[in-house]
Design a protein around this motif. Structure first.
Motif, PDB file in Angstrom:
ATOM      1  N   PHE A 186      -3.655   1.559  13.538  1.00  0.00           N
ATOM      2  CA  PHE A 186      -3.804   2.922  13.807  1.00  0.00           C
ATOM      3  C   PHE A 186      -3.022   3.188  15.265  1.00  0.00           C
ATOM      4  O   PHE A 186      -2.361   4.429  15.564  1.00  0.00           O
ATOM      5  CB  PHE A 186      -5.272   3.376  14.032  1.00  0.00           C
ATOM      6  N   ARG A 215      -0.102   9.768  12.661  1.00  0.00           N
ATOM      7  CA  ARG A 215      -1.594   9.194  12.202  1.00  0.00           C
ATOM      8  C   ARG A 215      -2.369  10.002  11.125  1.00  0.00           C
ATOM      9  O   ARG A 215      -3.231   9.842  11.079  1.00  0.00           O
ATOM     10  CB  ARG A 215      -2.340   9.288  13.606  1.00  0.00           C
ATOM     11  N   ARG A 268       0.556   3.507  14.708  1.00  0.00           N
ATOM     12  CA  ARG A 268       1.250   4.185  13.459  1.00  0.00           C
ATOM     13  C   ARG A 268       1.603   5.596  13.918  1.00  0.00           C
ATOM     14  O   ARG A 268       0.947   6.271  14.797  1.00  0.00           O
ATOM     15  CB  ARG A 268       0.293   4.193  12.252  1.00  0.00           C
ATOM     16  N   GLU A 269       2.686   5.882  13.448  1.00  0.00           N
ATOM     17  CA  GLU A 269       3.463   7.333  13.712  1.00  0.00           C
ATOM     18  C   GLU A 269       3.909   7.834  12.409  1.00  0.00           C
ATOM     19  O   GLU A 269       4.912   7.247  11.657  1.00  0.00           O
ATOM     20  CB  GLU A 269       4.134   7.017  15.005  1.00  0.00           C
ATOM     21  N   ASN A 301      -1.481   8.219  22.673  1.00  0.00           N
ATOM     22  CA  ASN A 301      -0.469   8.136  21.803  1.00  0.00           C
ATOM     23  C   ASN A 301       0.847   6.964  22.344  1.00  0.00           C
ATOM     24  O   ASN A 301       1.397   6.285  21.626  1.00  0.00           O
ATOM     25  CB  ASN A 301       0.502   9.383  21.769  1.00  0.00           C
ATOM     26  N   ASP A 330      -4.249   8.004   8.569  1.00  0.00           N
ATOM     27  CA  ASP A 330      -5.599   7.434   9.179  1.00  0.00           C
ATOM     28  C   ASP A 330      -6.602   8.550   8.827  1.00  0.00           C
ATOM     29  O   ASP A 330      -7.617   8.238   8.514  1.00  0.00           O
ATOM     30  CB  ASP A 330      -5.476   6.934  10.542  1.00  0.00           C
ATOM     31  N   MET A 334     -11.161   8.409  17.404  1.00  0.00           N
ATOM     32  CA  MET A 334      -9.594   8.078  17.262  1.00  0.00           C
ATOM     33  C   MET A 334      -8.719   8.939  17.556  1.00  0.00           C
ATOM     34  O   MET A 334      -7.590   8.744  18.041  1.00  0.00           O
ATOM     35  CB  MET A 334      -9.617   8.070  15.696  1.00  0.00           C
TER      36      MET A 334
END
Length: 233
Positions: A49, A55, A52-53, A147, A58, A142
């Motif tokens: 996570f 998000r 990840r781009e 970022n 998720d 989260m």
């Protein structure tokens, strides 16, 4: 009235519920349960996570998990309401039971048996509600993950989210086990022997799915997680 066999059957029910729950959450290191195996995957999810781009993926997964807890919590509430209504009107239940047995059973006996079902349903409801709230906490944590992958707090925040996610999943699984045993407890309406058989059947089903299922084999057969990533989180 209730007999010693009824007491023994109910004692076996509670014993199996507590023991299998403890066994699932505290298995031996050589043969972990699916619940324990999934802990690593939840931590791995939070590691992925971080980088990840975008998000959104998720967030969608977490939303689906919360929907599941809401669904089961709502189902438990409806079932509890139905059981309480039946407790207040056992005459219809006696009419159905008269076709299955020749014994006259006092209302208090039916009510006690139905209360046992309510006990498991209530436990499941509370677990689902708490699981839903924990998944909500996980979503907030989260969202607090920076970022910037190089930020010092990025993986630390992800680790916090993973731990809360694990606790939410454990409570969800506890709620599911309570529902399983609530269904098994309904067999008590037919007598203590059906309750014993139902208890053993439910216990075996839960044990088999946690320790001997095909899904467990698949989870165990995957590639190991990189040690560097485990140490990082």
């Amino acid at each position: 009235m209730l007999t010693l066999l009824d007491a023994a059957a109910f004692g076996l029910l509670v014993f199996c519920w507590l023991v299998v729950s403890w066994w699932i959450e505290h298995p031996g290191a050589s043969h972990p349960s699916v619940t324990v195996i999934m802990i690593k995957f939840r931590h791995e999810w939070m590691r992925q996570f971080v980088t990840r781009e975008p998000r959104v993926f998720d967030a969608a997964i977490l939303g689906n998990l919360r929907q599941a807890t809401t669904f089961f919590a709502s189902g438990c509430m409806i079932a509890i309401g139905g059981m309480l209504a039946m407790i207040g009107n056992t005459e219809q239940l006696q009419m159905v039971a008269s076709d299955l047995t020749v014994d006259e059973v006092p209302n208090i006996v039916w009510q006690l048996k139905l209360l046992a079902v309510v006990m498991f349903l209530t436990n499941g409801f509370l677990k689902f509600v708490w699981s839903n709230r924990l998944f909500g906490y996980c979503a907030v944590v989260m969202a607090a993950v920076p970022n910037d992958v190089e930020a010092p707090s990025a993986y630390a925040r992800a680790a916090q989210a993973a731990e809360i996610n694990v606790r939410a999943a454990w409570n969800f699984n506890r709620g599911l086990r309570a529902v399983y045993y609530a269904l098994g407890t309904l067999a008590w309406l037919l007598g203590p022997v059906p309750l014993i058989l139902a208890t053993l059947t439910v216990t075996f089903i839960i044990w088999q799915r946690e320790f001997m299922s095909l899904s467990r084999t698949i989870l165990k057969s995957g590639p190991p997680m990189p040690a560097a990533e485990e140490d990082r989180l």
